[in-house]
Each structure stands twice: as structure tokens, then as C-alpha cells.
Design a protein around this motif. Structure first.
Motif, short mmCIF file in Angstrom:
data_model
loop_
_atom_site.label_atom_id
_atom_site.label_comp_id
_atom_site.label_asym_id
_atom_site.label_seq_id
_atom_site.Cartn_x
_atom_site.Cartn_y
_atom_site.Cartn_z
N ILE A 3 0.82 -1.22 0.00
CA ILE A 3 0.00 0.00 0.00
C ILE A 3 0.86 1.26 0.00
O ILE A 3 0.33 2.36 -0.13
CB ILE A 3 -0.96 0.03 1.21
CG1 ILE A 3 -0.18 0.06 2.53
CG2 ILE A 3 -1.94 -1.12 1.15
CD1 ILE A 3 -1.03 0.31 3.76
N TRP A 4 2.17 1.11 0.14
CA TRP A 4 3.04 2.28 0.31
C TRP A 4 3.23 3.02 -1.01
O TRP A 4 3.40 2.42 -2.06
CB TRP A 4 4.39 1.85 0.89
CG TRP A 4 4.24 0.97 2.09
CD1 TRP A 4 4.74 -0.29 2.25
CD2 TRP A 4 3.53 1.26 3.30
NE1 TRP A 4 4.38 -0.79 3.48
CE2 TRP A 4 3.63 0.14 4.15
CE3 TRP A 4 2.79 2.35 3.75
CZ2 TRP A 4 3.05 0.08 5.41
CZ3 TRP A 4 2.21 2.29 5.01
CH2 TRP A 4 2.34 1.18 5.82
N HIS A 5 3.25 4.34 -0.91
CA HIS A 5 3.45 5.19 -2.09
C HIS A 5 4.85 4.98 -2.67
O HIS A 5 5.04 4.99 -3.89
CB HIS A 5 3.24 6.67 -1.73
CG HIS A 5 3.51 7.61 -2.84
ND1 HIS A 5 2.70 7.70 -3.94
CD2 HIS A 5 4.51 8.50 -3.03
CE1 HIS A 5 3.19 8.61 -4.77
NE2 HIS A 5 4.28 9.11 -4.24
N ARG A 6 5.84 4.79 -1.80
CA ARG A 6 7.20 4.45 -2.20
C ARG A 6 7.80 3.59 -1.09
O ARG A 6 7.25 3.55 0.02
CB ARG A 6 8.03 5.69 -2.47
CG ARG A 6 8.19 6.63 -1.30
CD ARG A 6 9.05 7.84 -1.70
NE ARG A 6 9.07 8.82 -0.65
CZ ARG A 6 8.50 10.01 -0.70
NH1 ARG A 6 7.88 10.38 -1.80
NH2 ARG A 6 8.57 10.83 0.31
N PRO A 7 8.90 2.91 -1.34
CA PRO A 7 9.47 2.04 -0.29
C PRO A 7 9.74 2.82 1.00
O PRO A 7 10.14 3.98 0.97
CB PRO A 7 10.78 1.55 -0.92
CG PRO A 7 10.54 1.62 -2.39
CD PRO A 7 9.67 2.84 -2.59
N LEU A 8 9.49 2.16 2.13
CA LEU A 8 9.69 2.80 3.43
C LEU A 8 11.14 2.70 3.87
O LEU A 8 11.75 1.64 3.76
CB LEU A 8 8.82 2.12 4.49
CG LEU A 8 7.32 2.22 4.29
CD1 LEU A 8 6.59 1.47 5.40
CD2 LEU A 8 6.87 3.67 4.25
N THR A 78 3.43 15.24 -2.05
CA THR A 78 3.40 16.51 -2.79
C THR A 78 1.97 16.93 -3.10
O THR A 78 1.73 18.08 -3.43
CB THR A 78 4.20 16.42 -4.10
OG1 THR A 78 3.57 15.49 -4.98
CG2 THR A 78 5.65 16.00 -3.83
N GLN A 79 1.02 15.99 -2.98
CA GLN A 79 -0.38 16.30 -3.28
C GLN A 79 -1.31 16.17 -2.08
O GLN A 79 -2.32 16.87 -2.01
CB GLN A 79 -0.89 15.37 -4.37
CG GLN A 79 -0.20 15.54 -5.71
CD GLN A 79 -0.81 14.64 -6.76
OE1 GLN A 79 -2.02 14.51 -6.84
NE2 GLN A 79 0.02 13.99 -7.55
N PHE A 80 -0.98 15.27 -1.14
CA PHE A 80 -1.90 14.98 -0.05
C PHE A 80 -1.17 14.89 1.29
O PHE A 80 0.03 14.65 1.34
CB PHE A 80 -2.61 13.63 -0.28
CG PHE A 80 -3.40 13.59 -1.54
CD1 PHE A 80 -4.66 14.18 -1.62
CD2 PHE A 80 -2.89 12.95 -2.66
CE1 PHE A 80 -5.39 14.14 -2.80
CE2 PHE A 80 -3.62 12.90 -3.84
CZ PHE A 80 -4.87 13.50 -3.91
N ALA A 81 -1.94 15.05 2.35
CA ALA A 81 -1.49 14.74 3.71
C ALA A 81 -2.55 13.82 4.30
O ALA A 81 -3.73 13.90 3.95
CB ALA A 81 -1.36 16.01 4.54
N ALA A 82 -2.11 12.96 5.18
CA ALA A 82 -3.04 12.10 5.92
C ALA A 82 -2.89 12.48 7.39
O ALA A 82 -1.80 12.39 7.95
CB ALA A 82 -2.72 10.63 5.69
N ARG A 142 2.28 21.42 1.75
CA ARG A 142 3.71 21.30 1.52
C ARG A 142 4.08 19.84 1.52
O ARG A 142 3.32 19.01 1.97
CB ARG A 142 4.52 22.05 2.58
CG ARG A 142 4.35 21.50 3.98
CD ARG A 142 5.15 22.34 4.98
NE ARG A 142 4.98 21.81 6.30
CZ ARG A 142 5.80 20.93 6.88
NH1 ARG A 142 6.84 20.49 6.23
NH2 ARG A 142 5.58 20.48 8.09
N GLY A 143 5.24 19.52 1.03
CA GLY A 143 5.72 18.13 1.06
C GLY A 143 5.91 17.67 2.48
O GLY A 143 6.07 18.47 3.40
N GLY A 144 5.92 16.38 2.71
CA GLY A 144 6.07 15.86 4.08
C GLY A 144 6.92 14.62 4.12
O GLY A 144 7.54 14.24 3.13
N VAL A 145 6.93 14.00 5.28
CA VAL A 145 7.67 12.75 5.49
C VAL A 145 6.87 11.62 4.87
O VAL A 145 5.67 11.59 4.99
CB VAL A 145 7.87 12.50 7.01
CG1 VAL A 145 8.54 11.17 7.23
CG2 VAL A 145 8.65 13.63 7.63
N GLY A 146 7.53 10.68 4.29
CA GLY A 146 6.79 9.52 3.77
C GLY A 146 7.58 8.88 2.75
O GLY A 146 7.48 7.99 2.12
#
Length: 146
Positions: A3-8, A78-82, A142-146
């Protein structure tokens, strides 16, 4: 399927939290799978209540941190925050020392919300706290951690 957007990068996630509450409480990300992420937190003077047991608020802080970081890691920062919208927790067993481990599993990943179950266990894998968190997926400022 992950489910990860990119590798953790667990070390990078831990480092990103160093200057905020998760870092002050000693939280470290230690494992992840396709739809779950795990962190640990020491049971020490920072996380105990005055009576020597793990503070319920520290358990909830650990649960929300792990689920929130997990939720954020599923979206394009770059588009969303959770962000955490609601959390509930049942405290089931006292812990006086060692580490507690929180494993957050994504139960539902929708376009505008996510639901995560968080199991906090002691070093003997006994259930200490069971929590559920709902995250809202919102536009990013803004961009975030993830």
C-alpha cells in the motif's frame, strides 16, 4: 500487494520524528510489511505515569504516531497529507519497564479517509493496548515525510 506510495525507509522515518514528540518519547520505527508498520517505545521516566506504569497517553501517542506515519506513507506527499481525525484506545495490561511495540495495520484505504488498527504489545507479545485511528486524506500544503 503493498500500500506504500514508495518504499519505506524506517531509519529516515525515525530521524524525521527526532525533533518532535515521537523523538522525545524515544519512538523508533523497526519493521514494516505490505500493509503494516511497527515502532517501539521505551517504558521509562518519559513514558511512565507517577505510579510506575506505562502512561495511557504515551500508549495513545505511540499508536497515533505509527498509524499517522503509515497513513502518510500511502499518499503522494506533494499532493496529499493524511492526518489523524479520531482515535480510540482500550488499555488492557500494565507495563513497568522494557519496550512496548505498536503495529499499525491499514484496514481501509479510501480516497478521503483511512482506518488503521493498532496493537500495542509488551516484549512478551502480550496485548497492552488496542486502538483504532481514522485518518483524513486532505490536500497537501507542503511536502512531508513519507
Amino acid at each position: 500487494m503493498t500500500i506504500w506510495h514508495r518504499p519505506l525507509d524506517l531509519d529516515a522515518l525515525t530521524a524525521a520524528c527526532a525533533g518532535s514528540m515521537p523523538g522525545f518519547l524515544g519512538m523508533e520505527f523497526v519493521e514494516a510489511g505490505d500493509d503494516w508498520i511497527r515502532a517501539r517505545m521505551p517504558v521509562d521516566q518519559r513514558t511512565r505515569q507517577p505510579y510506575g506504569r506505562l502512561h495511557g497517553g504515551a500508549s495513545v501517542a505511540l499508536a497515533e504516531t505509527v498509524a499517522s506515519v503509515g497513513a502518510m506513507a500511502t499518499v503522494d506527499p506533494t499532493q496529499f497529507a493524511a492526518v489523524g481525525m479520531e482515535i480510540n484506545a482500550n488499555h488492557l495490561r500494565p507495563v513497568g519497564e522494557g519496550f512496548v511495540y505498536a503495529t499499525a495495520t491499514c484496514e481501509a484505504k479510501g480516497r478521503t479517509s483511512q482506518v488503521w488498527t493498532i496493537r500495542v504489545t509488551d516484549e512478551a507479545e502480550r496485548l497492552v493496548c488496542l486502538a483504532r485511528m481514522t485518518a483524513a486524506v486532505i490536500p497537501s500544503v507542503r511536502g512531508g515525510v513519507g
